[in-house]
Scaffold this motif. Structure first.
Motif, PDB file in Angstrom:
ATOM      1  N   ASP A 165       0.862  -1.173   0.000  1.00 42.30           N
ATOM      2  CA  ASP A 165       0.000   0.000   0.000  1.00 42.30           C
ATOM      3  C   ASP A 165       0.899   1.224   0.000  1.00 42.30           C
ATOM      4  O   ASP A 165       2.124   1.106   0.156  1.00 42.30           O
ATOM      5  CB  ASP A 165      -0.906  -0.005   1.237  1.00 42.30           C
ATOM      6  CG  ASP A 165      -2.259   0.634   0.973  1.00 42.30           C
ATOM      7  OD1 ASP A 165      -2.354   1.449   0.033  1.00 42.30           O
ATOM      8  OD2 ASP A 165      -3.202   0.309   1.682  1.00 42.30           O
ATOM      9  N   SER A 166       0.329   2.411  -0.160  1.00 45.41           N
ATOM     10  CA  SER A 166       1.133   3.622  -0.097  1.00 45.41           C
ATOM     11  C   SER A 166       1.570   3.867   1.352  1.00 45.41           C
ATOM     12  O   SER A 166       0.909   3.439   2.295  1.00 45.41           O
ATOM     13  CB  SER A 166       0.341   4.815  -0.618  1.00 45.41           C
ATOM     14  OG  SER A 166      -0.731   5.092   0.247  1.00 45.41           O
ATOM     15  N   TRP A 167       2.686   4.557   1.522  1.00 47.34           N
ATOM     16  CA  TRP A 167       3.223   4.758   2.868  1.00 47.34           C
ATOM     17  C   TRP A 167       2.267   5.568   3.730  1.00 47.34           C
ATOM     18  O   TRP A 167       2.257   5.428   4.948  1.00 47.34           O
ATOM     19  CB  TRP A 167       4.599   5.409   2.819  1.00 47.34           C
ATOM     20  CG  TRP A 167       4.573   6.827   2.308  1.00 47.34           C
ATOM     21  CD1 TRP A 167       4.666   7.232   1.016  1.00 47.34           C
ATOM     22  CD2 TRP A 167       4.417   8.005   3.090  1.00 47.34           C
ATOM     23  NE1 TRP A 167       4.574   8.588   0.932  1.00 47.34           N
ATOM     24  CE2 TRP A 167       4.425   9.103   2.202  1.00 47.34           C
ATOM     25  CE3 TRP A 167       4.266   8.253   4.437  1.00 47.34           C
ATOM     26  CZ2 TRP A 167       4.294  10.414   2.632  1.00 47.34           C
ATOM     27  CZ3 TRP A 167       4.133   9.567   4.867  1.00 47.34           C
ATOM     28  CH2 TRP A 167       4.158  10.633   3.965  1.00 47.34           C
ATOM     29  N   SER A 168       1.449   6.405   3.128  1.00 53.98           N
ATOM     30  CA  SER A 168       0.518   7.222   3.905  1.00 53.98           C
ATOM     31  C   SER A 168      -0.629   6.401   4.488  1.00 53.98           C
ATOM     32  O   SER A 168      -1.265   6.811   5.445  1.00 53.98           O
ATOM     33  CB  SER A 168      -0.040   8.363   3.048  1.00 53.98           C
ATOM     34  OG  SER A 168      -0.719   7.834   1.930  1.00 53.98           O
ATOM     35  N   ALA A 169      -0.889   5.228   3.927  1.00 53.08           N
ATOM     36  CA  ALA A 169      -1.960   4.375   4.417  1.00 53.08           C
ATOM     37  C   ALA A 169      -1.467   3.376   5.466  1.00 53.08           C
ATOM     38  O   ALA A 169      -2.274   2.673   6.061  1.00 53.08           O
ATOM     39  CB  ALA A 169      -2.590   3.606   3.258  1.00 53.08           C
ATOM     40  N   LEU A 170      -0.151   3.321   5.699  1.00 47.23           N
ATOM     41  CA  LEU A 170       0.417   2.351   6.620  1.00 47.23           C
ATOM     42  C   LEU A 170       0.839   3.006   7.929  1.00 47.23           C
ATOM     43  O   LEU A 170       1.123   4.200   7.970  1.00 47.23           O
ATOM     44  CB  LEU A 170       1.637   1.673   5.979  1.00 47.23           C
ATOM     45  CG  LEU A 170       1.360   0.894   4.699  1.00 47.23           C
ATOM     46  CD1 LEU A 170       2.667   0.431   4.080  1.00 47.23           C
ATOM     47  CD2 LEU A 170       0.451  -0.281   4.983  1.00 47.23           C
ATOM     48  N   LEU A 171       0.899   2.214   8.969  1.00 47.08           N
ATOM     49  CA  LEU A 171       1.375   2.657  10.272  1.00 47.08           C
ATOM     50  C   LEU A 171       2.808   2.188  10.429  1.00 47.08           C
ATOM     51  O   LEU A 171       3.108   1.008  10.263  1.00 47.08           O
ATOM     52  CB  LEU A 171       0.512   2.070  11.391  1.00 47.08           C
ATOM     53  CG  LEU A 171       0.974   2.344  12.818  1.00 47.08           C
ATOM     54  CD1 LEU A 171       0.869   3.836  13.133  1.00 47.08           C
ATOM     55  CD2 LEU A 171       0.157   1.541  13.804  1.00 47.08           C
ATOM     56  N   ARG A 172       3.684   3.130  10.762  1.00 43.08           N
ATOM     57  CA  ARG A 172       5.085   2.780  11.001  1.00 43.08           C
ATOM     58  C   ARG A 172       5.246   2.413  12.466  1.00 43.08           C
ATOM     59  O   ARG A 172       4.709   3.070  13.352  1.00 43.08           O
ATOM     60  CB  ARG A 172       5.996   3.956  10.659  1.00 43.08           C
ATOM     61  CG  ARG A 172       7.463   3.649  10.784  1.00 43.08           C
ATOM     62  CD  ARG A 172       8.286   4.807  10.213  1.00 43.08           C
ATOM     63  NE  ARG A 172       9.696   4.490  10.247  1.00 43.08           N
ATOM     64  CZ  ARG A 172      10.549   4.963  11.154  1.00 43.08           C
ATOM     65  NH1 ARG A 172      10.132   5.802  12.077  1.00 43.08           N
ATOM     66  NH2 ARG A 172      11.813   4.623  11.123  1.00 43.08           N
ATOM     67  N   VAL A 173       6.001   1.351  12.737  1.00 45.87           N
ATOM     68  CA  VAL A 173       6.256   0.871  14.089  1.00 45.87           C
ATOM     69  C   VAL A 173       7.758   0.831  14.288  1.00 45.87           C
ATOM     70  O   VAL A 173       8.485   0.325  13.428  1.00 45.87           O
ATOM     71  CB  VAL A 173       5.650  -0.540  14.289  1.00 45.87           C
ATOM     72  CG1 VAL A 173       5.966  -1.073  15.664  1.00 45.87           C
ATOM     73  CG2 VAL A 173       4.155  -0.508  14.055  1.00 45.87           C
ATOM     74  N   VAL A 174       8.237   1.403  15.409  1.00 45.55           N
ATOM     75  CA  VAL A 174       9.666   1.404  15.705  1.00 45.55           C
ATOM     76  C   VAL A 174       9.914   0.775  17.066  1.00 45.55           C
ATOM     77  O   VAL A 174       9.035   0.754  17.930  1.00 45.55           O
ATOM     78  CB  VAL A 174      10.258   2.829  15.673  1.00 45.55           C
ATOM     79  CG1 VAL A 174      10.174   3.423  14.295  1.00 45.55           C
ATOM     80  CG2 VAL A 174       9.582   3.722  16.666  1.00 45.55           C
ATOM     81  N   ALA A 175      11.120   0.278  17.265  1.00 42.91           N
ATOM     82  CA  ALA A 175      11.520  -0.290  18.551  1.00 42.91           C
ATOM     83  C   ALA A 175      12.011   0.845  19.443  1.00 42.91           C
ATOM     84  O   ALA A 175      12.850   1.647  19.027  1.00 42.91           O
ATOM     85  CB  ALA A 175      12.616  -1.323  18.354  1.00 42.91           C
ATOM     86  N   ALA A 176      11.475   0.924  20.654  1.00 45.96           N
ATOM     87  CA  ALA A 176      11.876   1.959  21.602  1.00 45.96           C
ATOM     88  C   ALA A 176      13.226   1.609  22.188  1.00 45.96           C
ATOM     89  O   ALA A 176      13.466   0.467  22.569  1.00 45.96           O
ATOM     90  CB  ALA A 176      10.842   2.092  22.715  1.00 45.96           C
ATOM     91  N   THR A 177      14.095   2.576  22.260  1.00 46.46           N
ATOM     92  CA  THR A 177      15.404   2.378  22.863  1.00 46.46           C
ATOM     93  C   THR A 177      15.403   3.057  24.219  1.00 46.46           C
ATOM     94  O   THR A 177      15.387   4.265  24.332  1.00 46.46           O
ATOM     95  CB  THR A 177      16.512   2.974  21.976  1.00 46.46           C
ATOM     96  OG1 THR A 177      16.211   4.352  21.728  1.00 46.46           O
ATOM     97  CG2 THR A 177      16.605   2.241  20.656  1.00 46.46           C
ATOM     98  N   ASP A 178      15.391   2.253  25.267  1.00 52.32           N
ATOM     99  CA  ASP A 178      15.368   2.769  26.634  1.00 52.32           C
ATOM    100  C   ASP A 178      16.755   2.802  27.249  1.00 52.32           C
ATOM    101  O   ASP A 178      16.902   2.820  28.454  1.00 52.32           O
ATOM    102  CB  ASP A 178      14.437   1.916  27.506  1.00 52.32           C
ATOM    103  CG  ASP A 178      12.999   2.004  27.044  1.00 52.32           C
ATOM    104  OD1 ASP A 178      12.652   3.025  26.422  1.00 52.32           O
ATOM    105  OD2 ASP A 178      12.241   1.063  27.291  1.00 52.32           O
ATOM    106  N   GLY A 179      17.784   2.767  26.440  1.00 57.15           N
ATOM    107  CA  GLY A 179      19.136   2.801  26.971  1.00 57.15           C
ATOM    108  C   GLY A 179      19.658   1.422  27.269  1.00 57.15           C
ATOM    109  O   GLY A 179      19.792   0.586  26.391  1.00 57.15           O
ATOM    110  N   ASP A 180      19.968   1.157  28.536  1.00 55.66           N
ATOM    111  CA  ASP A 180      20.578  -0.110  28.949  1.00 55.66           C
ATOM    112  C   ASP A 180      19.507  -1.164  29.187  1.00 55.66           C
ATOM    113  O   ASP A 180      18.980  -1.295  30.282  1.00 55.66           O
ATOM    114  CB  ASP A 180      21.400   0.089  30.222  1.00 55.66           C
ATOM    115  CG  ASP A 180      22.503   1.101  30.031  1.00 55.66           C
ATOM    116  OD1 ASP A 180      23.043   1.146  28.912  1.00 55.66           O
ATOM    117  OD2 ASP A 180      22.822   1.836  30.984  1.00 55.66           O
ATOM    118  N   LEU A 181      19.192  -1.916  28.166  1.00 53.51           N
ATOM    119  CA  LEU A 181      18.233  -3.007  28.298  1.00 53.51           C
ATOM    120  C   LEU A 181      18.977  -4.306  28.522  1.00 53.51           C
ATOM    121  O   LEU A 181      19.916  -4.614  27.786  1.00 53.51           O
ATOM    122  CB  LEU A 181      17.376  -3.128  27.030  1.00 53.51           C
ATOM    123  CG  LEU A 181      16.360  -2.034  26.790  1.00 53.51           C
ATOM    124  CD1 LEU A 181      15.704  -2.240  25.428  1.00 53.51           C
ATOM    125  CD2 LEU A 181      15.315  -2.022  27.871  1.00 53.51           C
TER     126      LEU A 181
END
Length: 86
Positions: free
Chosen positions: A7-23
């Motif tokens: 689909d077009s990028w405007s119709a999609l939801l982007r998901v990112v991994a949260a970086t909380d530092g020292d995991l």
């Protein structure tokens, strides 16, 4: 990602991994929705539908798409989509 459809990028939801530092190595990585497509880092694209989220979780597609070795916590994405997820 979940339904493997395009689909077009405007119709999609982007998901990112949260970086909380020292995991620690075994701690789950928290995924965050990025509706404005502005957060830094590697992103995975998902149709903003509950069915696509369920397929992505079942196929463990977030870990592969974001190149993660740890378990992923998709509760923030599920809440953004209005889905109950354990």
């Amino acid at each position: 990602m979940g339904c493997r459809g395009t689909d077009s990028w405007s119709a999609l939801l982007r998901v990112v991994a949260a970086t909380d530092g020292d995991l620690p190595g075994n701690a789950p990585v928290h995924l965050r929705p990025d509706p404005r497509h502005r957060m830094p880092g590697r992103g995975a694209w998902l149709h903003p539908r509950p069915e696509c989220l369920e397929l992505a979780v079942r196929r463990k597609a977030f870990g592969r798409a974001l190149r993660l070795q740890a378990a992923v916590d998709v509760s923030a994405v599920a809440q953004h989509l209005g889905v109950q997820h354990p």
